[in-house]
Motif scaffolding. Structure first.
Motif, PDB file in Angstrom:
ATOM      1  N   VAL A   1       0.817  -1.223   0.000  1.00 14.20           N
ATOM      2  CA  VAL A   1       0.000   0.000   0.000  1.00 14.20           C
ATOM      3  C   VAL A   1       0.845   1.266   0.000  1.00 14.20           C
ATOM      4  O   VAL A   1       0.324   2.368   0.147  1.00 14.20           O
ATOM      5  N   GLY A   2       2.155   1.133  -0.161  1.00 14.68           N
ATOM      6  CA  GLY A   2       3.031   2.291  -0.263  1.00 14.68           C
ATOM      7  C   GLY A   2       3.306   2.998   1.037  1.00 14.68           C
ATOM      8  O   GLY A   2       3.525   4.216   1.065  1.00 14.68           O
ATOM      9  N   LEU A   3       3.330   2.241   2.151  1.00 19.80           N
ATOM     10  CA  LEU A   3       3.595   2.844   3.458  1.00 19.80           C
ATOM     11  C   LEU A   3       4.895   2.370   4.098  1.00 19.80           C
ATOM     12  O   LEU A   3       5.142   2.670   5.266  1.00 19.80           O
ATOM     13  N   ALA A   4       5.709   1.661   3.364  1.00 19.61           N
ATOM     14  CA  ALA A   4       6.941   1.133   3.950  1.00 19.61           C
ATOM     15  C   ALA A   4       7.823   2.255   4.494  1.00 19.61           C
ATOM     16  O   ALA A   4       8.465   2.108   5.542  1.00 19.61           O
TER      17      ALA A   4
ATOM     18  N   PHE B   1       0.781   6.582  14.298  1.00 22.27           N
ATOM     19  CA  PHE B   1      -0.457   6.664  13.528  1.00 22.27           C
ATOM     20  C   PHE B   1      -1.094   8.049  13.637  1.00 22.27           C
ATOM     21  O   PHE B   1      -1.669   8.550  12.667  1.00 22.27           O
ATOM     22  N   ARG B   2      -0.973   8.691  14.801  1.00 20.06           N
ATOM     23  CA  ARG B   2      -1.606  10.004  14.989  1.00 20.06           C
ATOM     24  C   ARG B   2      -0.999  11.051  14.066  1.00 20.06           C
ATOM     25  O   ARG B   2      -1.615  12.081  13.791  1.00 20.06           O
ATOM     26  N   GLY B   3       0.208  10.821  13.584  1.00 18.89           N
ATOM     27  CA  GLY B   3       0.855  11.757  12.678  1.00 18.89           C
ATOM     28  C   GLY B   3       0.576  11.470  11.211  1.00 18.89           C
ATOM     29  O   GLY B   3       1.041  12.207  10.343  1.00 18.89           O
ATOM     30  N   TYR B   4      -0.201  10.441  10.937  1.00 15.63           N
ATOM     31  CA  TYR B   4      -0.530  10.104   9.547  1.00 15.63           C
ATOM     32  C   TYR B   4      -1.577  11.077   8.994  1.00 15.63           C
ATOM     33  O   TYR B   4      -2.459  11.540   9.718  1.00 15.63           O
ATOM     34  N   SER B   5      -1.476  11.354   7.709  1.00 19.53           N
ATOM     35  CA  SER B   5      -2.526  12.098   7.021  1.00 19.53           C
ATOM     36  C   SER B   5      -3.726  11.179   6.827  1.00 19.53           C
ATOM     37  O   SER B   5      -3.641   9.961   7.044  1.00 19.53           O
ATOM     38  N   LEU B   6      -4.850  11.741   6.398  1.00 21.98           N
ATOM     39  CA  LEU B   6      -6.047  10.928   6.164  1.00 21.98           C
ATOM     40  C   LEU B   6      -5.781   9.842   5.129  1.00 21.98           C
ATOM     41  O   LEU B   6      -6.188   8.690   5.291  1.00 21.98           O
ATOM     42  N   GLY B   7      -5.066  10.217   4.071  1.00 20.46           N
ATOM     43  CA  GLY B   7      -4.752   9.236   3.043  1.00 20.46           C
ATOM     44  C   GLY B   7      -3.873   8.111   3.564  1.00 20.46           C
ATOM     45  O   GLY B   7      -4.058   6.939   3.200  1.00 20.46           O
ATOM     46  N   MET B   8      -2.899   8.443   4.406  1.00 20.86           N
ATOM     47  CA  MET B   8      -2.018   7.421   4.980  1.00 20.86           C
ATOM     48  C   MET B   8      -2.797   6.493   5.910  1.00 20.86           C
ATOM     49  O   MET B   8      -2.555   5.282   5.951  1.00 20.86           O
TER      50      MET B   8
END
Length: 337
Positions: A139-142, A149-156
């Motif tokens: 999914v392109g998150l490597a 997780f709290r620092g992830y954007s909505l898309g991430m």
């Protein structure tokens, strides 16, 4: 697509048990009917796009399919087993992303997936690290696996939820608005993942408001409106059943429109010519009418109804659903069956 257009039949193969099926499904919340008498079948191996305006019952239907919500009435079968009795056998074969992912905010993406993987009955402890790494890569998150997780954007966050659904091979993957928050590149990646799942024989159900994406990725469509299914079937057949039009190129646009309307043939002018409704006529009759009226015809081409036009017809006015071809069972509105 070859094979029967009946739900429950895989293209090019004999009749098979549907990946999911509902009969008379109904859900009432405090007197408000969210889903009403939904009969839905998801063919094994299909990519089914579930469409409908906000509040049409898509997410509620999906939640009942997955056993997350108890129906007020009706039956649900998932991978050939009735729910809730067969949930323990069928749910491990299903990956889902519904109404956004729920993860621990202070754990990293990898740590969240490791916890999720530990609950997978088909994933041995020794295989968990490799499965998590492969899902993150897919999914392109490597590159962001060790970020909280709290620092992830909505898309991430959407990507991580999808990774959780793909930790192990699934027979059925259910995605509720999977491209929410993704940029165009991310949307293309989701399309690629869905295509890979389809190629591997996995059944996919995707709820989306992006009609162009549904038209590009789905083999089947179910359209919901006001809590009920107004049309379902193979996407190509649904589009063919819509009101076909003819695009006519002519330098005498006004004369062409007048000639056709004089013969009670609906037509309207466009920048490139005229568009003619073929509901009550045929292409040869249109050309003959124009030629007899002395209107020069430079080019004629048939235009199939697009998904956006069909969706608007089915959801803006419930009567439109009855205009679909009643001789083709998958396209017959549910209430007439």
């Amino acid at each position: 697509m070859s094979g029967s257009t009946e739900f429950g039949t895989v293209a090019g193969s004999p009749a098979a048990v549907p990946a999911a099926r509902t009969r008379g499904l109904r859900k009432v919340y405090r007197g408000t009917v969210a889903v009403d008498n939904v009969d839905l079948e998801v063919p094994t191996g299909a990519v089914l796009g579930m469409l409908g305006p906000n509040g049409s019952g898509k997410t509620t239907t999906i939640r009942m399919l997955l056993g997350l919500v108890t129906p007020t009435a009706g039956e649900v079968e998932l991978l050939g087993r009735k729910l809730p009795e067969g949930a323990a056998e069928s749910l491990p074969e299903v990956g889902a992303l519904v109404e956004g992912p729920g993860f621990h905010p202070f754990l990293s993406g990898r740590e969240n997936l490791l916890r999720a993987a530990a609950a997978e009955p088909h994933l041995s402890t020794s295989r968990i690290p490799a499965a998590v790494g492969a899902a993150l890569e897919r999914v392109g998150l490597a590159h962001a696996a060790n970020r909280r997780f709290r620092g992830y954007s909505l898309g991430m966050k959407q990507r991580l939820g999808l990774a959780g659904a793909l930790l192990v091979p699934r027979r059925l993957v259910v995605l509720d608005e999977p491209t929410n928050g993704l940029d165009p590149a991310g949307t293309r990646e989701i399309r690629t993942i869905m295509a890979d799942l389809h190629a591997a024989g996995t059944t996919v159900v995707v709820s989306s408001h992006l009609l162009a994406e549904v038209e590009a990725t789905c083999t089947h469509v179910a359209v919901l409106n006001q809590g009920t299914v107004v049309a379902q079937g193979e996407l190509a057949d649904l589009l063919d059943a819509g009101s076909a039009t003819l695009l006519v190129s002519t330098p005498e646009v006004e004369a062409a429109v007048d000639a056709l309307r004089d013969h009670r043939i609906p037509a309207r002018s466009l920048a490139e010519g005229i568009r003619v409704d073929l509901t009550a006529t045929t292409a040869p009759e249109v050309v003959e009418t124009l030629v007899k009226a002395g209107v020069p015809v430079h080019e004629v081409r048939r235009q199939r109804t697009g998904l956006e036009d069909l969706f608007a017809r089915l959801t803006e006015d419930p009567v439109d659903a009855a205009e679909l071809d009643p001789t083709s069972d998958p396209l017959v509105p549910q209430e007439t069956r």
